[in-house]
Design a protein around this motif. Structure first.
Motif, PDB file in Angstrom:
ATOM      1  N   ILE A 107       0.841  -1.199   0.000  1.00 11.95           N
ATOM      2  CA  ILE A 107       0.000   0.000   0.000  1.00 11.95           C
ATOM      3  C   ILE A 107       0.871   1.243   0.000  1.00 11.95           C
ATOM      4  CG2 ILE A 107      -1.631   1.355   1.373  1.00 11.95           C
ATOM      5  CD1 ILE A 107      -2.847  -1.306   2.299  1.00 11.95           C
ATOM      6  N   GLU A 108       1.929   1.218   0.814  1.00 13.33           N
ATOM      7  CA  GLU A 108       2.817   2.376   0.896  1.00 13.33           C
ATOM      8  C   GLU A 108       3.559   2.597  -0.415  1.00 13.33           C
ATOM      9  OE1 GLU A 108       5.383   1.889   4.237  1.00 13.33           O
ATOM     10  OE2 GLU A 108       3.764   2.046   5.708  1.00 13.33           O
ATOM     11  N   THR A 110       2.638   1.762  -3.404  1.00 11.29           N
ATOM     12  CA  THR A 110       1.768   2.077  -4.544  1.00 11.29           C
ATOM     13  C   THR A 110       0.808   3.231  -4.266  1.00 11.29           C
ATOM     14  OG1 THR A 110       0.147   0.400  -3.821  1.00 11.29           O
ATOM     15  CG2 THR A 110       1.845  -0.302  -5.385  1.00 11.29           C
ATOM     16  N   SER A 111       0.895   3.800  -3.068  1.00  9.14           N
ATOM     17  CA  SER A 111      -0.012   4.892  -2.720  1.00  9.14           C
ATOM     18  C   SER A 111       0.204   6.089  -3.642  1.00  9.14           C
ATOM     19  CB  SER A 111       0.214   5.332  -1.273  1.00  9.14           C
ATOM     20  OG  SER A 111      -0.609   6.435  -0.942  1.00  9.14           O
ATOM     21  N   LYS A 152       1.866  11.732  -0.313  1.00 11.41           N
ATOM     22  CA  LYS A 152       1.131  10.517  -0.627  1.00 11.41           C
ATOM     23  C   LYS A 152      -0.174  10.512   0.156  1.00 11.41           C
ATOM     24  CE  LYS A 152       4.695   7.395  -2.240  1.00 11.41           C
ATOM     25  NZ  LYS A 152       5.167   5.984  -2.232  1.00 11.41           N
ATOM     26  N   LYS A 154      -1.614   8.221   1.654  1.00 13.20           N
ATOM     27  CA  LYS A 154      -1.545   7.460   2.899  1.00 13.20           C
ATOM     28  C   LYS A 154      -0.991   8.291   4.051  1.00 13.20           C
ATOM     29  CE  LYS A 154       3.100   5.641   2.229  1.00 13.20           C
ATOM     30  NZ  LYS A 154       3.653   6.342   3.408  1.00 13.20           N
ATOM     31  N   LEU A 197      -8.748   4.721  -3.109  1.00 16.25           N
ATOM     32  CA  LEU A 197      -7.367   5.181  -3.135  1.00 16.25           C
ATOM     33  C   LEU A 197      -6.878   5.586  -1.753  1.00 16.25           C
ATOM     34  CD1 LEU A 197      -7.501   7.383  -6.364  1.00 16.25           C
ATOM     35  CD2 LEU A 197      -6.520   5.094  -6.119  1.00 16.25           C
ATOM     36  N   MET A 198      -7.816   5.748  -0.811  1.00 13.99           N
ATOM     37  CA  MET A 198      -7.465   6.110   0.551  1.00 13.99           C
ATOM     38  C   MET A 198      -8.568   5.639   1.494  1.00 13.99           C
ATOM     39  SD  MET A 198      -7.968  10.206  -0.083  1.00 13.99           S
ATOM     40  CE  MET A 198      -7.164  10.671   1.449  1.00 13.99           C
ATOM     41  N   GLN A 199      -8.225   5.548   2.768  1.00 14.77           N
ATOM     42  CA  GLN A 199      -9.157   4.978   3.744  1.00 14.77           C
ATOM     43  C   GLN A 199     -10.211   5.965   4.227  1.00 14.77           C
ATOM     44  OE1 GLN A 199      -9.233   1.664   4.675  1.00 14.77           O
ATOM     45  NE2 GLN A 199      -7.792   1.532   2.961  1.00 14.77           N
TER      46      GLN A 199
END
Length: 221
Positions: A107-108, A110-111, A152, A154, A197-199
């Protein structure tokens, strides 16, 4: 003969006879080597694993990949096995821990950045749903992307957005523009959440009064 039980050593693993497919270590239970077929270089690729059961007799069978012989020091691998077995004994499913770590790392790695999200948001939302896109484009170009574009998704926080984007607009006396920017940012981050794309939206709880009261006749800057 395909499975044997022997002490795993550098000398043994350097020349494993063809019939052997697996070698279980005699010193550390669960520690074993899986031997592949002979390759073009006349060597056999050997994967090192720790096999354990988590959750009692009927628990999950785990095979924790430790690395490949020749790419890691066997002494270091033994130390790692001892550490892993200790953690398992204390109730940790080290295989699951590793999988979660790999997932988080993916995740990090490819964020996307805020700028990448902004480009997609503009193309798929702003240009589709608005007749006049120029004010929004200027907003991103002047007040948003130069300051948080490289972040980013994340790692971007509410504080980053307030300190680097909204507060500077307010500080120059453009409260109306600050609120318009806040509105666009909320829309963009909601779009990012919808696109997986994000939480979460970092500015979803930011109120207009936190940025500046709207003034209908206030000139934009």
């Amino acid at each position: 003969m395909s499975v044997v039980k022997m002490l795993l050593t550098d000398s043994l693993l350097s020349s494993v006879p063809e019939p052997i497919k697996r070698i279980n270590d005699t010193k550390l239970s669960g520690f074993h080597a899986r031997v592949g077929k002979t390759q073009n270089d006349k060597k056999r690729k050997i994967a090192l694993y720790l096999n354990y059961r988590f959750g009692g007799i009927k628990g999950k069978q785990r095979n924790y990949h430790l690395g490949y012989f020749g790419e890691c020091d066997l002494k270091d691998v033994r130390k790692e096995v001892e550490s892993l077995k200790g953690r398992v004994a204390l109730g940790e499913d080290v295989y699951e821990t590793k999988q979660l770590s790999l997932k988080q790392q993916f995740i990090e790695d490819t964020s996307p950045t805020v700028e990448e999200l902004a480009q997609e948001f503009i193309e798929r939302d702003i240009k589709v749903n608005r007749k006049d896109v120029d004010p929004v484009m200027r907003m991103f170009k002047k007040d948003i992307l130069p300051f948080i574009g490289n972040y980013k998704l994340k790692e971007i926080t509410r504080r980053d957005i307030l300190n680097k984007v909204l507060d500077p607009i307010k500080d120059r006396g453009s409260n109306t523009q600050a609120n318009k920017t806040l509105s666009i940012l909320k829309q963009m981050f909601d779009f990012g959440v919808e696109r997986d794309l994000m939480q979460g939206n970092p500015v979803s709880t930011v109120k207009k009064k936190s940025v500046g009261a709207l003034k209908s006749r206030e000139p934009e800057h």
